[in-house]
Structure formats: C-alpha cells, structure tokens
Design an enzyme around this catalytic site. Structure first.
Site, mmCIF file in Angstrom:
data_model
loop_
_atom_site.group_PDB
_atom_site.id
_atom_site.type_symbol
_atom_site.label_atom_id
_atom_site.label_comp_id
_atom_site.label_asym_id
_atom_site.label_seq_id
_atom_site.Cartn_x
_atom_site.Cartn_y
_atom_site.Cartn_z
ATOM 1 N N GLU A 95 0.836 -1.193 0.000
ATOM 2 C CA GLU A 95 0.000 0.000 0.000
ATOM 3 C C GLU A 95 0.878 1.252 0.000
ATOM 4 O O GLU A 95 1.962 1.266 0.574
ATOM 5 C CB GLU A 95 -0.910 0.007 1.229
ATOM 6 C CG GLU A 95 -1.959 -1.086 1.137
ATOM 7 C CD GLU A 95 -3.022 -0.986 2.213
ATOM 8 O OE1 GLU A 95 -4.190 -1.189 1.879
ATOM 9 O OE2 GLU A 95 -2.686 -0.707 3.374
ATOM 10 N N CYS A 119 6.121 -4.535 15.685
ATOM 11 C CA CYS A 119 5.708 -3.642 16.775
ATOM 12 C C CYS A 119 4.240 -3.919 17.102
ATOM 13 O O CYS A 119 3.432 -4.145 16.193
ATOM 14 C CB CYS A 119 5.887 -2.182 16.373
ATOM 15 S SG CYS A 119 7.578 -1.785 15.929
HETATM 16 FE FE1 SF4 Z 1 5.374 -1.273 11.790
HETATM 17 FE FE2 SF4 Z 1 7.315 -1.489 13.616
HETATM 18 FE FE3 SF4 Z 1 7.660 -2.487 11.144
HETATM 19 FE FE4 SF4 Z 1 7.631 0.194 11.511
HETATM 20 S S1 SF4 Z 1 9.120 -1.288 12.339
HETATM 21 S S2 SF4 Z 1 6.536 -0.989 9.916
HETATM 22 S S3 SF4 Z 1 6.106 0.351 13.156
HETATM 23 S S4 SF4 Z 1 6.196 -3.200 12.678
#
Ligand code: SF4
Ligand code: SAH
Length: 354
Positions: A95, A119
């Site tokens: 996206e 995250c």
């Molecule tokens: Fe999402 Fe964390 Fe990956 Fe950034 S680092 S895209 S906030 S999971």
C-alpha cells in the site's frame, strides 16, 4: 502473469549506459533513456522520440519500463488522502498513500512487503515479513501516484509498510534516483526515511550520508517499556541508539526527528518527559507526537488533554515538539494502518486511464 522482461525503472544512469552498450548502442543512448524514464517520466518507449526508431522498437519488444498494477484505491477522503493497493509482479500487495497539500504533494511509500519487526501497535507488523521491495518497486510507487493524481510529487516519506533500514541497498539506490538533478530531482531535505533504529545501518548511514533525512520511531523512554512495544529494542537498546544518533546529528548537521506515538499512561507521564530530556542530551532533536491510530492493538490512545499536557512538559524540559496531524485514519491510510492483504476493506476500483 509475471512479466519476464526486466524493468528499466530502478536502473541508475551507469546501469542504463551498460545496458544499451550490451546491445551495441553508444553510452549516451543510456543517458537519454535515463532522462526519458526519470526526468520526463515517460511511460512508453514510443514517446522517447530522441531515440532512433529502431532502438525504440527493440526496447518495446525486449524491455519494459516497469509498472505496478493498481488493484484498488480509496478516497479521496475528506482530508484528500488517497490510499492505493498496488500489486507487484509476483502477486504480492503493498500500500502507498497520497497526501496532497501536506503541505507539499507528499507520498508515503513502502519499503518491504510486511515487516519483520512486529511492533505491537502496527498493522503492518501483524502481517509478518514477505520480502524486500526492489529499487524499481520503491520508485514506481511515486511514479504511479504521480500519474494517477496528475501532480508532481514534492515530498516523500518512507513511512509505509516495512523497515527501510532492513532494505538499505534498494532504499538508498532509490533515494539517489529520487534526488539526482538529472533524474527525479527531488530535494533531499524533502525525503524522510523512518526507522525503528537499526544501529548498524544507522552507522552505515553516518558513513555514507545518503540524500534524505532519517527519522527515528522512539515511542517509549525506558528499555523496559520500549521492549514491550518495539521488539527491535532488545537488540538495539536506547542508550546505544542515542550514541549512534549523536553521531548522525554530527555528520548530517541536521536535527534528528523523533516520532513518538502517544499511548495513555504508558509513555505520556511526567517522568517520560524527564527521561526524554536525559536521553536526548547533546542531540539536536525535534519530537513529533503522533496520535495512536486504531489497529486492534489493545493499547489506548492518549487523550487530547494528555497530549497537550505532555507537550507542556516537553517544553519545560527544553524539547522542541509538534503534534503531527493525523491524516487518512477514516480509510485506514494513516501511519501504522497499512495492511496489504486480502480480504481488504471495500475500496473503489480504479480506472487505469484516470
Ligand atoms: Fe510497523 Fe514497527 Fe515495522 Fe515500523 S518497524 S513498519 S512500526 S512493525
Ligand atoms: N518501520 C519504520 C517505518 C514505517 S512505520 C518505522 O517504524 O519507523 C511509520 C510510522 O508509523 C512509524 O513512526 C510508526 O511508529 C508509526 N505507526 C505504526 N503504527 C502506528 C499506529 N497504530 N498509530 C500511529 N502511528 C503508527
């Protein structure tokens, strides 16, 4: 069906020169191709009338410029944001988001399919990791959005899906093409690469100083709390990260931008403001406070009052901060809400000739 011909978008000037030389053409034809692809943004070889007809015919037969299929689009939302679901040649989806007048013509692009960091608050993190995007796929997101919106993009943020510093080579290759004065000619100060803080790659960034600004997703002020929401913190704890960022600020001579999602009673306390002052000592810094967007994480966003209070404390601590306007929330197009997998919320089909 995957297209077997390789995409010329993504190649540097030098690579295009070698490409044409391999078929017996002089190197300057490669520079003309580069100009047609990136500066003039042409979408067919037929339009490259500065190339001889025989070469244009050969290119149409054996090469391709490259494209991303626009599977669906949403918007424009009330705030004019538009989100695009793009299909890659191997059938995977990413996206990208267009944020007009924000204040520039900004695109938020992806660097990976999914993300390996995971995250807890982030929709992309829940997808897991599939693969890195190629430089072509990174650049094509901008070119497709320019075409679909009929505007020239002025600002790029790598804040879509993925961790850009886990795809360092391809991201930096794309950055060089974005900013080359004979290429897409964007200003490096208008391109932001957002990272959770992969220390070895920040060190490499310091050594190579690529043409973009780096922003750091901080989100907590102690290792104990950051470990809970940003799993990468276990490998790259806060004090080590800050040490690298001191070097970064020194090398780039720019303040370091920090992104900080506001989570109720988790990182919006008085002691967090004090911890930040301690962490950010000797780092010229700008804090961007972000509202937590809903992703089913179970975390509670800080209230507007709590955000105002926290801003006041940051000012007391001498920290420069702003609240980032949340755009695209209604269409799940805001930070952290990108999740490119079927089934998908109903989005309008897009007409490719739009
Ligand atoms: Fe999402 Fe964390 Fe990956 Fe950034 S680092 S895209 S906030 S999971
Ligand atoms: N992986 C990189 C870049 C992509 S994420 C990074 O983490 O920085 C881009 C931004 O969206 C980051 O600042 C991220 O923390 C933020 N984000 C993720 N989930 C969010 C959510 N639910 N609400 C608000 N911002 C979010």
């Amino acid at each position: 069906m995957p297209n077997e011909k390789s995409s010329l978008i993504g190649l540097t000037r030098g690579e295009l020169e070698s490409f044409v030389q391999q078929i017996g053409e002089p190197a300057y034809r490669g520079r003309q191709l580069y100009d047609g692809l990136y500066r003039r943004r042409l979408r067919s070889f037929a339009e490259m009338t500065d190339l001889p007809l025989a070469l244009r015919t050969w290119l149409s037969e054996y090469a391709r410029i490259g494209e991303l299929q626009v599977e669906r689009s949403s918007g424009p939302a009330k705030d004019h944001t538009r989100k695009f679901l793009l299909r890659l040649d191997d059938g995977l989806f990413i996206e990208s988001v267009f944020l007009p007048e924000s204040p520039g013509q900004t695109v938020c692009i992806s660097s990976q399919v999914g993300c390996a960091i995971g995250c807890t608050f982030c929709a992309t993190g829940k997808m897991g990791f599939s693969r890195n995007l190629t430089a072509a796929e990174i650049i094509l997101q901008v070119l497709e959005i320019e075409r679909l919106s009929g505007t020239s993009v002025t600002n790029i943020v790598l804040m879509g899906m993925g961790e850009p510093l886990h795809n360092y080579e391809n991201v930096v290759k794309a950055l060089k093409i974005f900013t080359d004065s004979e290429g897409m000619s964007l200003s490096p100060s208008r391109i932001t690469v957002s990272t959770v803080g992969i220390i070895p790659m920040i060190e490499r960034w310091c050594a190579e100083n690529p043409p973009a600004k780096l922003a750091i997703s901080l989100h907590a002020t102690t290792d104990e709390r950051r470990d809970q929401i940003v799993p990468a913190n276990r490998a790259f704890p806060l004090e080590d990260l800050m040490k690298s960022l001191r070097r970064l600020a020194h090398v780039t001579r720019f303040p370091v931008t920090f992104e900080y999602i506001m989570i109720a009673d988790f990182n919006d306390r008085r002691e967090d403001a004090a911890n930040l002052r301690h962490l950010l000592r000797n780092i010229p810094a700008k804090m961007n406070l972000i509202r937590l967007h809903p992703t089913g994480s179970g975390l509670t966003p800080s209230s507007d009052d709590a955000i105002d209070r926290f801003m006041g404390w940051l000012v007391e601590e001498g920290i420069d901060c702003t609240v980032r306007e949340s755009r695209g929330v209604e269409d799940s197009a805001a930070c952290g809400m990108l999740y490119a997998q079927e089934p998908h919320p109903p989005l309008s089909r897009i007409n490719r000739d739009e």
